[in-house]
Design an enzyme around this catalytic site. Structure first.
Site, PDB file in Angstrom:
ATOM      1  N   ASP A  52       0.839  -1.201   0.000  1.00  0.00           N
ATOM      2  CA  ASP A  52       0.000   0.000   0.000  1.00  0.00           C
ATOM      3  C   ASP A  52       0.878   1.257   0.000  1.00  0.00           C
ATOM      4  O   ASP A  52       0.368   2.382  -0.009  1.00  0.00           O
ATOM      5  CB  ASP A  52      -1.024  -0.006   1.135  1.00  0.00           C
ATOM      6  CG  ASP A  52      -0.398  -0.081   2.511  1.00  0.00           C
ATOM      7  OD1 ASP A  52       0.843  -0.159   2.609  1.00  0.00           O
ATOM      8  OD2 ASP A  52      -1.164  -0.058   3.503  1.00  0.00           O
ATOM      9  N   SER A  53       2.216   1.055  -0.037  1.00  0.00           N
ATOM     10  CA  SER A  53       3.132   2.175  -0.297  1.00  0.00           C
ATOM     11  C   SER A  53       2.866   2.744  -1.689  1.00  0.00           C
ATOM     12  O   SER A  53       3.384   3.809  -2.031  1.00  0.00           O
ATOM     13  CB  SER A  53       4.587   1.723  -0.166  1.00  0.00           C
ATOM     14  OG  SER A  53       4.805   0.524  -0.895  1.00  0.00           O
ATOM     15  N   ASP A  91      -0.992  -6.114   0.003  1.00  0.00           N
ATOM     16  CA  ASP A  91      -1.408  -5.480   1.264  1.00  0.00           C
ATOM     17  C   ASP A  91      -2.921  -5.308   1.311  1.00  0.00           C
ATOM     18  O   ASP A  91      -3.520  -4.788   0.357  1.00  0.00           O
ATOM     19  CB  ASP A  91      -0.788  -4.075   1.366  1.00  0.00           C
ATOM     20  CG  ASP A  91       0.496  -4.058   2.158  1.00  0.00           C
ATOM     21  OD1 ASP A  91       0.702  -4.940   3.013  1.00  0.00           O
ATOM     22  OD2 ASP A  91       1.310  -3.148   1.915  1.00  0.00           O
ATOM     23  N   LYS A 121      -1.133  -9.391   3.046  1.00  0.00           N
ATOM     24  CA  LYS A 121      -0.363  -8.949   4.205  1.00  0.00           C
ATOM     25  C   LYS A 121      -1.230  -8.011   5.029  1.00  0.00           C
ATOM     26  O   LYS A 121      -1.974  -7.203   4.471  1.00  0.00           O
ATOM     27  CB  LYS A 121       0.928  -8.244   3.761  1.00  0.00           C
ATOM     28  CG  LYS A 121       1.735  -7.705   4.935  1.00  0.00           C
ATOM     29  CD  LYS A 121       3.152  -7.329   4.527  1.00  0.00           C
ATOM     30  CE  LYS A 121       3.297  -5.991   3.861  1.00  0.00           C
ATOM     31  NZ  LYS A 121       2.849  -4.834   4.658  1.00  0.00           N
ATOM     32  N   GLU A 123      -1.335  -5.529   8.742  1.00  0.00           N
ATOM     33  CA  GLU A 123      -0.554  -4.869   9.794  1.00  0.00           C
ATOM     34  C   GLU A 123      -1.216  -5.052  11.154  1.00  0.00           C
ATOM     35  O   GLU A 123      -2.402  -4.776  11.315  1.00  0.00           O
ATOM     36  CB  GLU A 123      -0.437  -3.374   9.484  1.00  0.00           C
ATOM     37  CG  GLU A 123       0.332  -3.081   8.207  1.00  0.00           C
ATOM     38  CD  GLU A 123       0.518  -1.586   7.950  1.00  0.00           C
ATOM     39  OE1 GLU A 123       0.144  -0.757   8.810  1.00  0.00           O
ATOM     40  OE2 GLU A 123       1.035  -1.260   6.866  1.00  0.00           O
ATOM     41  N   GLU A 190       9.165  -4.148  10.623  1.00  0.00           N
ATOM     42  CA  GLU A 190       9.572  -2.842  10.092  1.00  0.00           C
ATOM     43  C   GLU A 190      10.118  -1.939  11.183  1.00  0.00           C
ATOM     44  O   GLU A 190       9.474  -1.717  12.216  1.00  0.00           O
ATOM     45  CB  GLU A 190       8.367  -2.175   9.388  1.00  0.00           C
ATOM     46  CG  GLU A 190       8.739  -0.813   8.805  1.00  0.00           C
ATOM     47  CD  GLU A 190       7.760  -0.272   7.765  1.00  0.00           C
ATOM     48  OE1 GLU A 190       6.821  -1.003   7.389  1.00  0.00           O
ATOM     49  OE2 GLU A 190       7.947   0.883   7.341  1.00  0.00           O
TER      50      GLU A 190
HETATM   51  O1  KIV Z   1       3.537  -1.095   1.649  1.00  0.00           O
HETATM   52  C1  KIV Z   1       4.719  -1.459   1.667  1.00  0.00           C
HETATM   53  O2  KIV Z   1       5.497  -1.195   0.759  1.00  0.00           O
HETATM   54  C2  KIV Z   1       5.164  -2.239   2.816  1.00  0.00           C
HETATM   55  C3  KIV Z   1       6.638  -2.490   2.938  1.00  0.00           C
HETATM   56  C4  KIV Z   1       7.330  -1.261   3.383  1.00  0.00           C
HETATM   57  C5  KIV Z   1       6.930  -3.640   3.825  1.00  0.00           C
HETATM   58  O3  KIV Z   1       4.386  -2.638   3.615  1.00  0.00           O
END
Ligand code: KIV
Length: 272
Positions: A52-53, A91, A121, A123, A190
């Site tokens: 989600d980056s 994510d 993934k 969090e 992280e």
């Molecule tokens: O969204 C992302 O890119 C991440 C990484 C920084 C692990 O969660």
């Protein structure tokens, strides 16, 4: 070309656990589109994270919070089409799983059905246990994410190193064990102290993938735009830049502009 691609078999969650068992480090990188995912896969990446980056590096937002499920699915679909070997993890975006576990499962199912990715993934630790369990019970592999969890930036108030104090470190250790126990296949750690990441990694059978967590993790992940030097405004201590693409792109684009302005492009061979 990569020297790490002799094993052309598709990477699976089981193979990642085997890699940890035999001490082979796991390489993970983010991607958000077909063309870059194809290049990254062809270079031999083990895991491609549709992070989600994307909110930061693709959409220009300050945080990851605005990302929607539809946007994640769009990026994931494009990435999956470019990948043959790497495991593709997506994510779950902010707001798609924290509310309740039924909503979490519905979000994960949409990602799997519509993008054809192989895992999600999420969090958090004990706070999201029910959602993680429900998704796992549907046969969807889940990767955890502990330490600095960017979807909680408004709670943390800063992107500083997490779990430096004992209470937070103890909770992180307990959360990591819990995520392994309920069936997660891996955990991103992280921005936590290297000693803590090493301890957690040694205590688990499933692999840890570190970002700003030192060399003791079982693998490493970086955001593609940061490590390729596309996004030069972000320079944390943990980041190693492997290329300076912003300079390469700027030079190429300036050259093109100049060629157009001077009528150098196109020449006679470049027309019909
Ligand atoms: O969204 C992302 O890119 C991440 C990484 C920084 C692990 O969660």
């Amino acid at each position: 070309m990569s020297t790490y691609t002799e094993d052309q078999r598709k990477v699976t969650t089981h193979r990642l656990i085997e890699m940890k068992a035999r001490g082979e480090k796991i390489a993970m990188l983010t991607a958000y589109d077909y063309s870059m995912a194809k290049l990254i896969d062809e270079a031999g990446m083990d895991v491609i994270l549709v992070g989600d980056s994307a909110s930061n590096v693709m959409a220009g937002n300050i945080t990851t919070l605005p990302m929607t499920l539809d946007q994640m699915i769009y990026h994931a679909k494009s990435v999956v089409k470019g990948v043959k070997r790497a495991l593709v993890v997506v994510d779950l975006p902010f707001g798609s799983y924290q509310g309740n576990s039924k909503e979490a499962l519905a979000s994960a199912i949409r990602i799997m059905k519509e993008s054809h990715a192989e895992a999600v993934k999420m969090e958090g630790g004990s706070e999201i246990r029910e959602s993680v369990e429900r998704i796992l019970s549907a046969g969807i592999p889940v990767m955890g994410h502990l330490g600095l969890t960017p979807q909680s930036i408004n709670k943390f108030g800063t992107y500083a190193v997490r779990a430096k104090e004992e209470a937070e470190a103890e909770k992180l250790k307990a959360d990591a064990l819990m995520l392994q126990e309920i069936g997660c296949f891996g955990i991103v750690l992280e921005k936590i102290p290297a000693s803590l990441a090493t301890e957690v990694s040694k205590s688990l059978d499933i692999p840890t993938i570190g970002i700003g967590a030192g060399g003791g993790a079982d693998g490493q992940v970086l955001v593609m735009h940061d490590m390729l030097g596309i996004n030069k405004g972000f320079s944390p201590r943990f980041l190693r830049r492997y290329a300076d693409l912003s300079t390469v792109i700027n030079d190429a684009v300036s050259h093109y502009i100049s060629d157009v302005k001077t009528s150098d492009f196109p020449n006679e061979k470049e027309q019909y």
